[in-house]
Write a protein that holds these residues in place. Structure first.
Motif, PDB file in Angstrom:
ATOM      1  N   THR A  44       0.814  -1.215   0.000  1.00  0.00           N
ATOM      2  CA  THR A  44       0.000   0.000   0.000  1.00  0.00           C
ATOM      3  C   THR A  44       0.851   1.270   0.000  1.00  0.00           C
ATOM      4  OG1 THR A  44      -0.170   0.003   2.417  1.00  0.00           O
ATOM      5  CG2 THR A  44      -1.914  -1.138   1.192  1.00  0.00           C
ATOM      6  N   TRP A  45       2.160   1.156  -0.175  1.00  0.00           N
ATOM      7  CA  TRP A  45       3.025   2.342  -0.181  1.00  0.00           C
ATOM      8  C   TRP A  45       2.599   3.333  -1.257  1.00  0.00           C
ATOM      9  CZ3 TRP A  45       8.577  -0.032   0.435  1.00  0.00           C
ATOM     10  CH2 TRP A  45       8.743  -0.423   1.761  1.00  0.00           C
ATOM     11  N   LEU A  46       2.292   2.830  -2.444  1.00  0.00           N
ATOM     12  CA  LEU A  46       1.890   3.726  -3.526  1.00  0.00           C
ATOM     13  C   LEU A  46       0.609   4.476  -3.151  1.00  0.00           C
ATOM     14  CD1 LEU A  46       2.472   4.747  -6.369  1.00  0.00           C
ATOM     15  CD2 LEU A  46       1.085   2.872  -7.237  1.00  0.00           C
ATOM     16  N   LEU A  47      -0.299   3.797  -2.507  1.00  0.00           N
ATOM     17  CA  LEU A  47      -1.547   4.420  -2.085  1.00  0.00           C
ATOM     18  C   LEU A  47      -1.294   5.545  -1.093  1.00  0.00           C
ATOM     19  CD1 LEU A  47      -4.679   4.268  -2.127  1.00  0.00           C
ATOM     20  CD2 LEU A  47      -4.501   2.667  -0.236  1.00  0.00           C
ATOM     21  N   TRP A  48      -0.402   5.309  -0.134  1.00  0.00           N
ATOM     22  CA  TRP A  48      -0.118   6.307   0.894  1.00  0.00           C
ATOM     23  C   TRP A  48       0.820   7.408   0.397  1.00  0.00           C
ATOM     24  CZ3 TRP A  48      -2.684   7.081   5.205  1.00  0.00           C
ATOM     25  CH2 TRP A  48      -3.419   6.028   5.746  1.00  0.00           C
ATOM     26  N   LEU A  49       1.830   7.038  -0.376  1.00  0.00           N
ATOM     27  CA  LEU A  49       2.853   8.008  -0.778  1.00  0.00           C
ATOM     28  C   LEU A  49       2.590   8.632  -2.143  1.00  0.00           C
ATOM     29  CD1 LEU A  49       6.001   6.065   0.453  1.00  0.00           C
ATOM     30  CD2 LEU A  49       4.728   7.864   1.633  1.00  0.00           C
ATOM     31  N   GLY A  50       1.742   8.013  -2.953  1.00  0.00           N
ATOM     32  CA  GLY A  50       1.467   8.492  -4.303  1.00  0.00           C
ATOM     33  C   GLY A  50       1.069   9.959  -4.381  1.00  0.00           C
ATOM     34  N   PRO A  51       0.120  10.424  -3.579  1.00  0.00           N
ATOM     35  CA  PRO A  51      -0.263  11.836  -3.655  1.00  0.00           C
ATOM     36  C   PRO A  51       0.901  12.783  -3.355  1.00  0.00           C
ATOM     37  CG  PRO A  51      -1.926  10.604  -2.468  1.00  0.00           C
ATOM     38  CD  PRO A  51      -0.775   9.667  -2.688  1.00  0.00           C
ATOM     39  N   PHE A  52       1.745  12.420  -2.395  1.00  0.00           N
ATOM     40  CA  PHE A  52       2.876  13.275  -2.055  1.00  0.00           C
ATOM     41  C   PHE A  52       3.920  13.273  -3.170  1.00  0.00           C
ATOM     42  CE2 PHE A  52       1.130  11.860   2.059  1.00  0.00           C
ATOM     43  CZ  PHE A  52       0.719  13.099   2.526  1.00  0.00           C
ATOM     44  N   VAL A  53       4.122  12.113  -3.793  1.00  0.00           N
ATOM     45  CA  VAL A  53       5.064  12.022  -4.911  1.00  0.00           C
ATOM     46  C   VAL A  53       4.558  12.868  -6.076  1.00  0.00           C
ATOM     47  CG1 VAL A  53       6.036  10.453  -6.639  1.00  0.00           C
ATOM     48  CG2 VAL A  53       6.000   9.781  -4.236  1.00  0.00           C
ATOM     49  N   LEU A  54       3.267  12.762  -6.391  1.00  0.00           N
ATOM     50  CA  LEU A  54       2.695  13.565  -7.472  1.00  0.00           C
ATOM     51  C   LEU A  54       2.789  15.058  -7.167  1.00  0.00           C
ATOM     52  CD1 LEU A  54      -0.460  11.487  -8.467  1.00  0.00           C
ATOM     53  CD2 LEU A  54       1.649  11.781  -9.763  1.00  0.00           C
ATOM     54  N   LEU A  55       2.578  15.434  -5.923  1.00  0.00           N
ATOM     55  CA  LEU A  55       2.694  16.829  -5.524  1.00  0.00           C
ATOM     56  C   LEU A  55       4.135  17.321  -5.694  1.00  0.00           C
ATOM     57  CD1 LEU A  55       1.091  19.203  -4.305  1.00  0.00           C
ATOM     58  CD2 LEU A  55       1.802  18.390  -2.057  1.00  0.00           C
ATOM     59  N   ALA A  56       5.106  16.510  -5.288  1.00  0.00           N
ATOM     60  CA  ALA A  56       6.514  16.881  -5.438  1.00  0.00           C
ATOM     61  C   ALA A  56       6.888  16.998  -6.912  1.00  0.00           C
ATOM     62  CB  ALA A  56       7.402  15.851  -4.744  1.00  0.00           C
ATOM     63  N   VAL A  57       6.421  16.079  -7.753  1.00  0.00           N
ATOM     64  CA  VAL A  57       6.704  16.149  -9.192  1.00  0.00           C
ATOM     65  C   VAL A  57       6.078  17.406  -9.790  1.00  0.00           C
ATOM     66  CG1 VAL A  57       6.183  15.035 -11.408  1.00  0.00           C
ATOM     67  CG2 VAL A  57       7.031  13.678  -9.498  1.00  0.00           C
ATOM     68  N   GLY A  58       4.873  17.739  -9.367  1.00  0.00           N
ATOM     69  CA  GLY A  58       4.212  18.953  -9.851  1.00  0.00           C
ATOM     70  C   GLY A  58       4.980  20.209  -9.473  1.00  0.00           C
ATOM     71  N   PHE A  59       5.434  20.289  -8.217  1.00  0.00           N
ATOM     72  CA  PHE A  59       6.220  21.444  -7.786  1.00  0.00           C
ATOM     73  C   PHE A  59       7.541  21.520  -8.547  1.00  0.00           C
ATOM     74  CE2 PHE A  59       3.779  21.722  -3.666  1.00  0.00           C
ATOM     75  CZ  PHE A  59       3.243  22.977  -3.950  1.00  0.00           C
ATOM     76  N   ALA A  60       8.181  20.375  -8.775  1.00  0.00           N
ATOM     77  CA  ALA A  60       9.450  20.362  -9.520  1.00  0.00           C
ATOM     78  C   ALA A  60       9.226  20.854 -10.952  1.00  0.00           C
ATOM     79  CB  ALA A  60      10.048  18.962  -9.521  1.00  0.00           C
ATOM     80  N   ALA A  61       8.158  20.411 -11.602  1.00  0.00           N
ATOM     81  CA  ALA A  61       7.866  20.850 -12.967  1.00  0.00           C
ATOM     82  C   ALA A  61       7.557  22.342 -12.997  1.00  0.00           C
ATOM     83  CB  ALA A  61       6.694  20.048 -13.539  1.00  0.00           C
ATOM     84  N   LEU A  62       6.804  22.826 -12.014  1.00  0.00           N
ATOM     85  CA  LEU A  62       6.484  24.252 -11.940  1.00  0.00           C
ATOM     86  C   LEU A  62       7.750  25.069 -11.720  1.00  0.00           C
ATOM     87  CD1 LEU A  62       4.286  26.449 -11.824  1.00  0.00           C
ATOM     88  CD2 LEU A  62       4.203  26.070  -9.351  1.00  0.00           C
ATOM     89  N   TRP A  63       8.604  24.644 -10.811  1.00  0.00           N
ATOM     90  CA  TRP A  63       9.853  25.353 -10.531  1.00  0.00           C
ATOM     91  C   TRP A  63      10.738  25.390 -11.774  1.00  0.00           C
ATOM     92  CZ3 TRP A  63      14.995  23.593 -10.239  1.00  0.00           C
ATOM     93  CH2 TRP A  63      15.891  24.530  -9.762  1.00  0.00           C
ATOM     94  N   ARG A  64      10.802  24.272 -12.470  1.00  0.00           N
ATOM     95  CA  ARG A  64      11.622  24.196 -13.683  1.00  0.00           C
ATOM     96  C   ARG A  64      11.078  25.132 -14.768  1.00  0.00           C
ATOM     97  NH1 ARG A  64      13.095  18.781 -17.107  1.00  0.00           N
ATOM     98  NH2 ARG A  64      14.744  19.745 -18.333  1.00  0.00           N
ATOM     99  N   ALA A  65       9.778  25.156 -14.934  1.00  0.00           N
ATOM    100  CA  ALA A  65       9.185  26.030 -15.945  1.00  0.00           C
ATOM    101  C   ALA A  65       9.402  27.499 -15.598  1.00  0.00           C
ATOM    102  CB  ALA A  65       7.693  25.730 -16.081  1.00  0.00           C
TER     103      ALA A  65
END
Length: 151
Positions: free
Chosen positions: A101-122
């Motif tokens: 269930t790690w993906l279930l628990w950590l998935g939203p935080f990973v997606l949030l971090a990827v989104g912030f990284a993409a925004l920062w890069r842009a």
């Protein structure tokens, strides 16, 4: 003699009332525990509802099983384990933190971090962009547009 018979009858009435209240409290306790367990388990038919919310036949059967197992004296943990063994960890509305269930628990935080990284890069790329100089033809066109009088 009459006084003692009345006293015994009164004592039995009190004992009987206490036993009835105890039985009613036990029934209420089982109903409360069943409601708590039903709210913590997922309906396997609806999957987005708890057993308490669902009216699916399987949910009704699962609630009946909870009530029966509580009546047999099983603990909430034992009943949850029973349903997890039968249906998997997905049956819990709040699944435990374990490798499956790690993906279930950590998935939203990973997606949030990827989104912030993409925004920062842009944003950082946008700030570094150098303006492209105009060609001579574009300069002439711009000068002609600036000389025109719109009135």
């Amino acid at each position: 003699m009459r006084g003692s018979a009345k006293a015994r009858t009164g004592a039995w009435a009190i004992v009987l009332c206490a036993a009835m209240q105890g039985a009613a409290a036990a029934a209420a306790s089982i109903e409360e525990r069943e409601a708590q367990l039903a709210a913590s388990l997922r309906c396997m038919v609806c999957q987005n509802q708890t057993l308490a919310e669902s009216n699916a036949p399987l949910a009704v059967d699962m609630r009946r099983q909870i009530r029966e197992q509580l009546g047999q004296g099983r603990s909430e943990r034992q009943i949850q384990d029973y349903f997890e063994q039968r249906y998997g960890a997905f049956v819990r509305y709040d699944p435990p933190f374990m490798p499956s269930t790690w993906l279930l628990w950590l998935g939203p935080f990973v997606l949030l971090a990827v989104g912030f990284a993409a925004l920062w890069r842009a944003v950082s790329r946008h700030g570094r962009a150098q303006p492209v100089p105009l060609t001579p033809a574009e300069r002439e066109q711009a000068a002609a547009l600036l000389k025109e009088d719109p009135r």
